[in-house]
Design an enzyme around this catalytic site. Structure first.
Site, PDB file in Angstrom:
ATOM      1  N   HIS A 128       0.856  -1.189   0.000  1.00 27.69           N
ATOM      2  CA  HIS A 128       0.000   0.000   0.000  1.00 27.69           C
ATOM      3  C   HIS A 128       0.896   1.245   0.000  1.00 27.69           C
ATOM      4  O   HIS A 128       1.853   1.310   0.784  1.00 27.69           O
ATOM      5  CB  HIS A 128      -0.933   0.007   1.218  1.00 27.69           C
ATOM      6  CG  HIS A 128      -1.839   1.186   1.223  1.00 27.69           C
ATOM      7  ND1 HIS A 128      -2.943   1.263   0.402  1.00 27.69           N
ATOM      8  CD2 HIS A 128      -1.768   2.364   1.888  1.00 27.69           C
ATOM      9  CE1 HIS A 128      -3.528   2.440   0.588  1.00 27.69           C
ATOM     10  NE2 HIS A 128      -2.836   3.124   1.480  1.00 27.69           N
ATOM     11  N   ASP A 169      -6.921  -2.846   3.974  1.00 28.07           N
ATOM     12  CA  ASP A 169      -5.648  -2.321   4.514  1.00 28.07           C
ATOM     13  C   ASP A 169      -5.547  -2.494   6.038  1.00 28.07           C
ATOM     14  O   ASP A 169      -4.808  -1.763   6.707  1.00 28.07           O
ATOM     15  CB  ASP A 169      -5.454  -0.837   4.139  1.00 28.07           C
ATOM     16  CG  ASP A 169      -5.406  -0.629   2.633  1.00 28.07           C
ATOM     17  OD1 ASP A 169      -4.883  -1.502   1.932  1.00 28.07           O
ATOM     18  OD2 ASP A 169      -5.917   0.408   2.159  1.00 28.07           O
TER      19      ASP A 169
HETATM   20  C1  GAR Z   1       1.367   0.920  -6.432  1.00 26.43           C
HETATM   21  O1  GAR Z   1       1.739   2.221  -6.049  1.00 26.43           O
HETATM   22  C2  GAR Z   1       0.699   0.208  -5.276  1.00 26.43           C
HETATM   23  O2  GAR Z   1       1.256   0.518  -4.046  1.00 26.43           O
HETATM   24  C3  GAR Z   1      -0.704   0.731  -5.386  1.00 26.43           C
HETATM   25  O3  GAR Z   1      -0.960   0.764  -6.778  1.00 26.43           O
HETATM   26  C4  GAR Z   1       0.262   0.963  -7.483  1.00 26.43           C
HETATM   27  C5  GAR Z   1       0.416  -0.133  -8.523  1.00 26.43           C
HETATM   28  O4  GAR Z   1       1.519   0.108  -9.353  1.00 26.43           O
HETATM   29  N1  GAR Z   1      -1.630  -0.097  -4.682  1.00 26.43           N
HETATM   30  C6  GAR Z   1      -2.678   0.393  -4.012  1.00 26.43           C
HETATM   31  O5  GAR Z   1      -2.970   1.556  -3.993  1.00 26.43           O
HETATM   32  C7  GAR Z   1      -3.487  -0.659  -3.263  1.00 26.43           C
HETATM   33  N2  GAR Z   1      -4.345  -0.039  -2.304  1.00 26.43           N
HETATM   34  P1  GAR Z   1       2.218  -1.053 -10.184  1.00 26.43           P
HETATM   35  O6  GAR Z   1       1.111  -1.755 -11.005  1.00 26.43           O
HETATM   36  O7  GAR Z   1       3.180  -0.334 -11.083  1.00 26.43           O
HETATM   37  O8  GAR Z   1       2.885  -1.987  -9.238  1.00 26.43           O
END
Ligand code: GAR
Length: 221
Positions: A128, A169
């Site tokens: 997160h 979360d």
């Molecule tokens: C990341 O920043 C992750 O932490 C977030 O989405 C992005 C995905 O990026 N997740 C959340 O917000 C979950 N609540 P990625 O596809 O490049 O890994």
């Protein structure tokens, strides 16, 4: 006459031991956290687990291409097409087929049901993009988290890896890393810095730590 002692490698109980657990990574978007896990596997940082499957909640996710490039089997379980129950049923079936021990949510944008999370108690990790308990829960995902951080004016943010339970979360925290907020930050620049300085480091580290713990528990005499 007693039987001859078997060499170490031929002892039946030794042949049962394995040195890697099976990991499935669930994604929905760009897959930079998946890439960090793949890179960690290649560099040996992640060595107690092997990514055996990548499941995407979105058929167009670039993360699927990253998995294919790394030679990892992929599947799609789209809640829009199958409904939430149908998508979860498909995921459960895939996890069973690939004998998955640990699930890593790496930018997976669906909230899993209590029925699902209870089947994998302390076997699902999530990354997160904030320091939980700040800026988390329903509605806090992706860029929205960084927008809220800038709006509130906090000077320190970061990322958290936690176990997933029925509360969004809300599961036990495994690792956190702080990141400074700059006056010049936009949501996009902050998101990139949080990924680079925190997410891509703590997610592979947590995946290794939990994989090793599962292996050690399994191999207890
Ligand atoms: C990341 O920043 C992750 O932490 C977030 O989405 C992005 C995905 O990026 N997740 C959340 O917000 C979950 N609540 P990625 O596809 O490049 O890994």
């Amino acid at each position: 006459m007693g039987s001859l002692p078997l060499p170490f490698s031929e002892k039946p109980e030794e042949t049962m031991k394995r040195n890697k657990i099976n990991i499935a990574v669930l994604v929905s978007g760009g897959g930079t956290n998946l890439q960090a896990l793949i890179d960690a596997q290649e560099s040996g940082i992640l060595h107690s687990g092997k990514i055996v499957l990548v499941i995407s909640g979105n058929p167009d996710a670039y993360a699927l291409k990253r998995a294919e490039k790394a030679g990892i089997p992929t599947a799609v379980a789209c809640a829009k097409a199958l409904g939430r129950e149908g998508a979860e049923a498909r995921i459960l079936q895939l996890l069973d087929t690939y004998a998955v021990d640990l699930i890593v949510l790496a930018g997976f944008m669906s909230i899993l049901s209590r029925d699902f999370t209870s089947r994998y108690d302390h076997r699902i990790l999530n990354i997160h993009p904030s320091l939980i308990p700040a800026f988390c829960g329903v509605g806090f995902y992706g860029l929205h988290v960084h927008e809220a951080v800038l709006k509130r004016g906090v000077r320190i943010t970061g990322a958290t890896v936690h176990f997933v339970n029925e509360i969004p979360d809300g599961g036990d925290i495994i690792l956190q890393k702080a990141v400074r907020v700059l006056d010049s930050d936009t949501p996009e620049s902050l998101q990139k810095r949080v990924m680079r300085q925190a997410e891509w480091k703590i997610l592979p580290a947590a995946a290794e730590a939990v994989s090793l713990k599962i292996l050690n528990e399994e191999n207890k005499p």
